[in-house]
Design a protein around this motif. Structure first.
Motif, short mmCIF file in Angstrom:
data_model
loop_
_atom_site.label_atom_id
_atom_site.label_comp_id
_atom_site.label_asym_id
_atom_site.label_seq_id
_atom_site.Cartn_x
_atom_site.Cartn_y
_atom_site.Cartn_z
N THR A 493 32.50 38.73 38.20
CA THR A 493 33.43 37.73 38.80
C THR A 493 34.20 37.17 37.69
O THR A 493 35.46 37.02 37.79
N LEU A 496 36.65 39.91 36.81
CA LEU A 496 37.79 39.86 37.86
C LEU A 496 38.78 38.80 37.97
O LEU A 496 39.64 38.95 38.57
N ASN A 497 38.29 37.77 37.53
CA ASN A 497 39.20 36.67 37.22
C ASN A 497 40.56 36.99 36.48
O ASN A 497 41.86 36.47 36.64
N ARG A 500 42.82 38.24 38.89
CA ARG A 500 43.28 37.25 39.87
C ARG A 500 42.58 37.36 41.10
O ARG A 500 43.19 37.55 42.50
N THR A 501 41.11 37.98 41.35
CA THR A 501 40.40 38.16 42.52
C THR A 501 39.27 37.87 42.52
O THR A 501 38.79 37.62 41.19
N THR A 502 38.29 38.14 43.26
CA THR A 502 36.92 37.64 43.31
C THR A 502 36.05 38.86 43.88
O THR A 502 36.62 39.81 44.48
N GLU A 505 36.72 39.51 47.53
CA GLU A 505 37.77 39.86 48.08
C GLU A 505 37.96 41.54 47.94
O GLU A 505 38.92 42.18 48.34
N LEU A 506 37.08 42.04 47.43
CA LEU A 506 37.05 43.76 46.96
C LEU A 506 36.94 44.27 48.54
O LEU A 506 36.33 43.90 49.37
N THR A 507 37.66 45.36 48.63
CA THR A 507 37.58 46.20 49.79
C THR A 507 36.43 47.06 49.77
O THR A 507 36.02 47.62 48.52
N GLN A 510 37.54 50.20 47.60
CA GLN A 510 37.30 49.97 46.24
C GLN A 510 35.77 50.26 45.85
O GLN A 510 35.65 50.82 44.88
N PHE A 545 40.61 48.28 39.88
CA PHE A 545 42.29 48.24 40.10
C PHE A 545 42.95 48.87 38.89
O PHE A 545 43.26 48.50 37.97
#
Length: 705
Positions: A493, A496-497, A500-502, A505-507, A510, A545
């Motif tokens: 977490t 991932l900050n 700019r995500t958590t 929110e991952l698909t 991914q 990413f």
């Protein structure tokens, strides 16, 4: 030479005609299946299963057990399947044969691992049917009797395995005669020279003993008859391996072994046993501390007898065993006595012994289910196979049997797994005692539990029973995985900050790409791996990413240390950081995050892997006590060290170690203290500086060691 007809004649004494016919049919089936196969000795292979059946016939084994004995190598050594056996002889026989069969289709790293797998499979089959182990023991006994045909290295391996596993199992099931035969044969095969020398020494010390033994037997018989006690008396010599074990374990000479010679007295009733004991103690001087009443408190394998050691007429120690006929049958055949009684159509008075054995086998299954691999399983089981029991009481007066050296933790798990998992302390004979205390027979043990309690890794240093050790390891591994997943989630977490995500929110796409690249099955496995340091959160985030613009990355927040991470966060011994210090974390494989003081010179060694660094801060709620070392320079005068130590005795801080590292006019010492904050450290340093002889106090993290 023994043939199937001789076996059939033996079986007809206790089995009905149609069951004898089934056993004969199994023999001819095995003969055909093993056609063309020969043993190392050159004999036809079928002579081996036939010999195994003869051993079991002496124990009055039932029809299914005998059939399985004749067919026990068919699945392993021929092309016949389990299904074919079930079709011909029924599912019961097929299940027994399958349980006895070895694993043949798996690859193993070592012979030891193969042995562990085989025993694990056998233990699982034993839980379904105790006859599996009886067939296996008879199989091993005949193999030991024909061991001379094997090459030397195989002979030693099989003998060692017999001493380590099979003889102790026979003992655990109370099959004394089988145990003695296995031990004697294995001892001669594994230690041939020691066996010869020990036999020679026994013959020299107890030479010309046949006449003396007969004279002793007649003397005791006449004395019992004078008191109108009817009994069968036999004088025996303890078997060689048993004497060797006592000499080896207790570091004693042959002259110091108390019970090389023994007398067994078998009578009709239990009360007669105690009357006989009185006669024996009147005839011979008893040796203090050598009396055991296994009638009132039986051994875990169901064995019952009175044991006393006395000084014989020749001045040598003499062990006397006194028991009833039924106790004698159980002592010799153990669980096999269950089938003897069934075959004689009597009430099965050995049910308790059968239940004990079944209970032990069920406990093996519990150990097997929680063990993480066969090697761990067999290691834990071995501790249960050498019991030398102690007998302790619950507060309600129930007897719990434990191996010698057992502790309250073993007792707690012996009562119930949940009690073991939640125990926090204990009372022994109503007095509080440490959980590491070794228990003694006759003590009353009360376990104190708490719902929030959990097993401690330190328990593994003193818990000795297989059940306790397996449950502790199982709990700790489960808890460690749970903590690792939680900590891995925090690390990922934080990484991932920067993007700019958590995690939420991952698909799925991914996640699946990353899981596939690291050969992991699910997200929990990935988080556990990150938590344990096998994967770095930032590197995983970069893989999630791959096309993210580096210029758009933001600096992740510091990770807070809250003290609940368990073994996933550790503190570097080189700099001993404490709450309040500026700190940095370094991710190390399988060790999680190691926290260093920011000024520690050792973190410079890791600069080649900057992605493994984590900015860290202390949580305001943390109350963890950590060790810190202080270097104190002082004037070397009388009582100086005592004054320094006493300056902090009225604080809440604990001094764990004190070392004088330099002596002279100005001496130096190192103080190790458990501190929970920089404020507390400042208080301690101020107190030490206030001592008149102290010149300087420095924290060791900030000086070179």
């Amino acid at each position: 030479m023994s043939t199937i007809e001789v076996l059939a004649q033996t079986l007809s004494q206790y089995l009905p005609h149609e069951q004898v016919a089934t056993v004969k049919r199994a023999y001819y089936y095995a003969e055909q299946a093993h056609d063309g196969q020969k043993r190392k000795s050159g004999e036809h292979y079928v002579t081996h299963p036939l010999a195994v059946a003869f051993i079991l016939a002496d124990l009055r084994m039932d029809c299914e057990g005998l059939t399985a004995a004749l067919l026990h190598d068919v699945i392993e050594d021929t092309g016949i399947s389990r299904e074919s056996l079930a079709e011909q002889f029924g599912e019961g026989v097929a299940g027994l044969v399958d349980g006895v069969s070895k694993l043949t289709h798996l690859e193993f790293n070592s012979q030891l691992e193969k042995q562990a797998h085989n025993f694990q499979k056998m233990a699982m089959a034993m839980a379904d049917d105790i006859r599996v182990i009886m067939v296996k023991l008879a199989d091993r006994l005949h193999n030991m009797r024909t061991l001379d045909a094997m090459p030397g290295h195989k002979k030693r391996r099989i003998a060692r395995e017999t001493l380590d596993i099979y003889a102790p199992i026979a003992n655990r099931l109370g099959m004394y005669d089988v145990k003695v035969d296995l031990e004697s044969l294995a001892f001669e095969a594994y230690y041939p020279m020691r066996a010869r020398m020990l036999k020679r020494a026994i013959n020299k010390r107890y030479g010309q003993r046949e006449k003396a033994m007969q004279k002793l037997e007649d003397f005791i018989r006449s004395e019992l008859a004078a008191d109108y006690i009817d009994a069968t008396i036999s004088v025996r010599e303890k078997h060689t391996y048993s004497i060797y074990q006592k000499m080896h374990k207790k570091r004693r000479s042959l002259e110091e072994i108390m019970d090389v010679m023994g007398v067994r007295i078998v009578t009709d009733r239990q009360d007669s046993c105690y009357r006989i004991l009185g006669v024996i103690h009147a005839l011979f001087k008893p040796i203090e501390g050598r009396f055991k009443d296994y009638i009132a408190v039986p051994k875990s394998n169901g064995y019952q007898s009175l044991h006393t050691t006395v000084v014989g007429n020749n001045g040598l120690p003499l062990e006397v065993q006194i028991r009833t006929q039924e106790m004698d049958m159980v002592a010799i055949n153990g669980i096999a006595a269950h089938w003897t009684y069934k075959s004689q159509g009597q009430a099965i008075t050995t049910a308790t012994n059968h239940e004990r054995a079944t209970k032990w086998v069920k406990s093996l299954l519990e150990i097997q289910e929680k063990a993480h691999n066969p090697m761990e399983f067999i290691d834990n089981v071995k501790s249960d196979l050498f019991p030398d029991e102690v007998y302790v009481f619950t507060p309600k007066g129930e007897i719990i049997e434990l191996p010698s050296g057992a502790t309250p933790v073993d007792f707690a798990y012996g009562v119930h797994t949940e009690i073991g998992n939640t125990c926090i302390s204990c009372r022994i004979n109503r007095r509080l005692a440490p959980l590491s205390t070794q228990l003694e027979s006759g003590q009353t043990v009360e376990v104190i539990t708490a719902k929030s309690a959990q097993p401690n890794v330190a328990w593994l240093s003193f818990a000795i029973t297989g059940k306790a050790r397996t449950n502790i390891r199982h709990y700790l591994k489960s808890k460690q995985r749970e903590n690792a997943i939680s900590f891995g989630y925090r690390l990922l977490t934080r990484s991932l900050n920067a993007f700019r995500t958590t995690v939420e929110e991952l698909t799925d796409e991914q996640i699946q790409v990353v899981l596939a690249s690291h050969h992991l099955e699910n997200m929990d496995d990935l988080l556990e791996s990150i938590g344990k340091g096998r994967h770095v959160g930032y590197v995983v985030a970069r893989q999630l990413f791959p096309n993210f613009n580096e210029d758009e990355l933001i600096t992740p927040k510091s990770l807070k240390v809250n003290g609940s991470e368990g073994m996933l966060i550790s503190y570097a011994k080189c700099c001993s950081p404490i709450p309040g210090d500026p700190i940095v974390g370094y991710v190390q494989v399988d060790k999680g995050v190691i926290i260093h003081h920011q000024s520690c010179p050792n973190i410079q060694d890791h600069l080649a892997n900057p992605e493994r660094y984590i900015r860290m801060t202390w949580s305001k709620e943390i109350e963890e006590e950590l060790n810190v070392s202080l270097i104190v320079s002082y004037m070397n005068e009388r009582g100086a060290v005592a004054k320094i130590a006493s300056s902090i005795t009225d604080t809440d801080f604990q001094v764990s170690n004190l070392d004088i590292i330099e002596r002279g006019k100005i001496s130096r010492l190192r103080l190790n203290i458990a501190i929970s904050s920089r404020v507390g450290l400042a208080d301690v340093m101020r107190r030490i500086k206030a001592v008149r002889c102290v010149e300087k106090v420095t924290r060791e993290t900030l000086v070179s060691r």
